[in-house]
Design an enzyme around this catalytic site. Structure first.
Site, PDB file in Angstrom:
ATOM      1  N   HIS A  58       2.016   2.058  -3.462  1.00  0.00           N
ATOM      2  CA  HIS A  58       1.024   2.790  -4.266  1.00  0.00           C
ATOM      3  C   HIS A  58       1.164   4.292  -4.058  1.00  0.00           C
ATOM      4  O   HIS A  58       1.085   5.078  -5.015  1.00  0.00           O
ATOM      5  CB  HIS A  58      -0.396   2.364  -3.877  1.00  0.00           C
ATOM      6  CG  HIS A  58      -0.877   1.120  -4.540  1.00  0.00           C
ATOM      7  ND1 HIS A  58      -0.837   0.919  -5.905  1.00  0.00           N
ATOM      8  CD2 HIS A  58      -1.436  -0.012  -4.015  1.00  0.00           C
ATOM      9  CE1 HIS A  58      -1.353  -0.269  -6.200  1.00  0.00           C
ATOM     10  NE2 HIS A  58      -1.720  -0.849  -5.070  1.00  0.00           N
ATOM     11  N   GLU A  86      -0.635  -2.513  -9.802  1.00  0.00           N
ATOM     12  CA  GLU A  86      -0.653  -3.502  -8.732  1.00  0.00           C
ATOM     13  C   GLU A  86       0.660  -4.292  -8.680  1.00  0.00           C
ATOM     14  O   GLU A  86       1.195  -4.563  -7.605  1.00  0.00           O
ATOM     15  CB  GLU A  86      -1.836  -4.457  -8.919  1.00  0.00           C
ATOM     16  CG  GLU A  86      -3.174  -3.859  -8.576  1.00  0.00           C
ATOM     17  CD  GLU A  86      -3.283  -3.489  -7.107  1.00  0.00           C
ATOM     18  OE1 GLU A  86      -2.849  -4.285  -6.250  1.00  0.00           O
ATOM     19  OE2 GLU A  86      -3.783  -2.402  -6.811  1.00  0.00           O
ATOM     20  N   GLU A 101       0.822  -1.211   0.000  1.00  0.00           N
ATOM     21  CA  GLU A 101       0.000   0.000   0.000  1.00  0.00           C
ATOM     22  C   GLU A 101       0.857   1.263   0.000  1.00  0.00           C
ATOM     23  O   GLU A 101       0.538   2.240  -0.689  1.00  0.00           O
ATOM     24  CB  GLU A 101      -0.947  -0.015   1.206  1.00  0.00           C
ATOM     25  CG  GLU A 101      -1.953  -1.148   1.198  1.00  0.00           C
ATOM     26  CD  GLU A 101      -2.829  -1.160  -0.048  1.00  0.00           C
ATOM     27  OE1 GLU A 101      -3.096  -0.072  -0.603  1.00  0.00           O
ATOM     28  OE2 GLU A 101      -3.238  -2.251  -0.482  1.00  0.00           O
TER      29      GLU A 101
END
Length: 272
Positions: free
Chosen positions: A148, A202, A145
């Site tokens: 990202h 991703e 995360e």
């Protein structure tokens, strides 16, 4: 060239209009170096500030319901793991050292976690308790995360969405095509451009995530055991072609192929 092809060509041109090609993160052991197209009108600071407001609203709502967890053992684990990972974020982009990082746990059965622009991290307790996550597996989730956020995938997606909307307007106003043709173009853009790029984001997050975890002293193999657990609870997920996420088998294979690249970083971190 057909009208549809002309429209798709226009979409590509408009996607580049007002964009700048950048690489949001520096060198990495896993080779994430894709150029990203960002609309200059969407600055990093503006996106970060906007998300910070949403983040605080989410925490306030959770607190009002008595769901903001700051005292449990899992909340304490998240803070320790978060600080170790955050301390390594500056390796990939120095300005991340100045971000107002926050790590929060919300008591909810959701199997979810995220790190928004500017370093705002939320875990939902369900992902920890239902999957019985180890510290290495939590680091894999959080590293993914954080990656990202470091890669500014949200800003990139916003830039792309803006370009697509401009292209759709261009199809109608400039070429004078029907709504049916615009719908076809929209479908082509979605499945030929948007979703593959989402899967690419991703994969980048997976790869940078295991490197970030390794640099922080967490075993990158935790990412493999994590996704095997996720695979068991996500039966019936959509086919990879129709999904914004790689299939679990593809994801695990990519992780296993790249973990040897970051194991020396993990071993080095363990000695510190």
């Amino acid at each position: 060239m057909t009208t549809l092809h002309k429209g798709l060509a226009l979409a590509g041109a408009l996607l580049l209009t007002g964009c700048q090609a950048i690489n949001t993160t520096g060198s990495s052991a896993v080779g994430v170096d894709r150029k990203q197209y960002m609309f200059s009108m969407l600055s990093t600071d503006e996106v970060n500030q906007s998300y910070a407001q949403m983040y605080q609203e989410t925490l306030q709502q959770a607190q009002a319901k008595g769901k903001l967890d700051t005292r449990s053992n899992n909340a304490k684990r998240l803070q320790v793991i978060g600080q170790r990972l955050i301390s390594q974020a500056g390796y990939f982009r120095p300005d991340a050292r100045q971000w107002d990082w926050q790590v929060s746990l919300i008591d909810s059965p959701e199997l979810n976690a995220n790190c928004g622009p500017g370093g705002k991290i939320i875990f939902y307790s369900g992902i920890i308790t239902k999957l019985k996550l180890t510290d290495d597996e939590i680091a894999a989730v959080m590293g993914h995360e954080i990656a990202h956020a470091l890669r500014e995938h949200s800003r990139e997606a916003m830039s792309k969405a803006y370009g697509i909307e401009m292209a759709k307007l261009g199809l109608g106003a400039v070429l004078g095509v029907s709504q049916e043709t615009i719908g076809l173009a929209d479908t082509a853009v979605q499945y030929g451009m948007t979703l593959p790029n989402s899967r690419s984001a991703e994969t980048e997050a997976d790869l940078l995530g295991i490197e970030l975890a390794a640099r922080a002293g967490y075993n990158p193999n935790g990412a493999v055991s994590l996704w095997r657990k996720m695979e068991q609870v996500s039966q019936g997920a959509p086919a990879e072609f129709m999904s914004t996420h790689p299939s679990s088998s593809t994801r695990i294979a990519t992780l296993e192929a790249n973990i040897p690249k970051v194991m020396p970083l993990y071993e080095q971190a363990r000695k510190r």
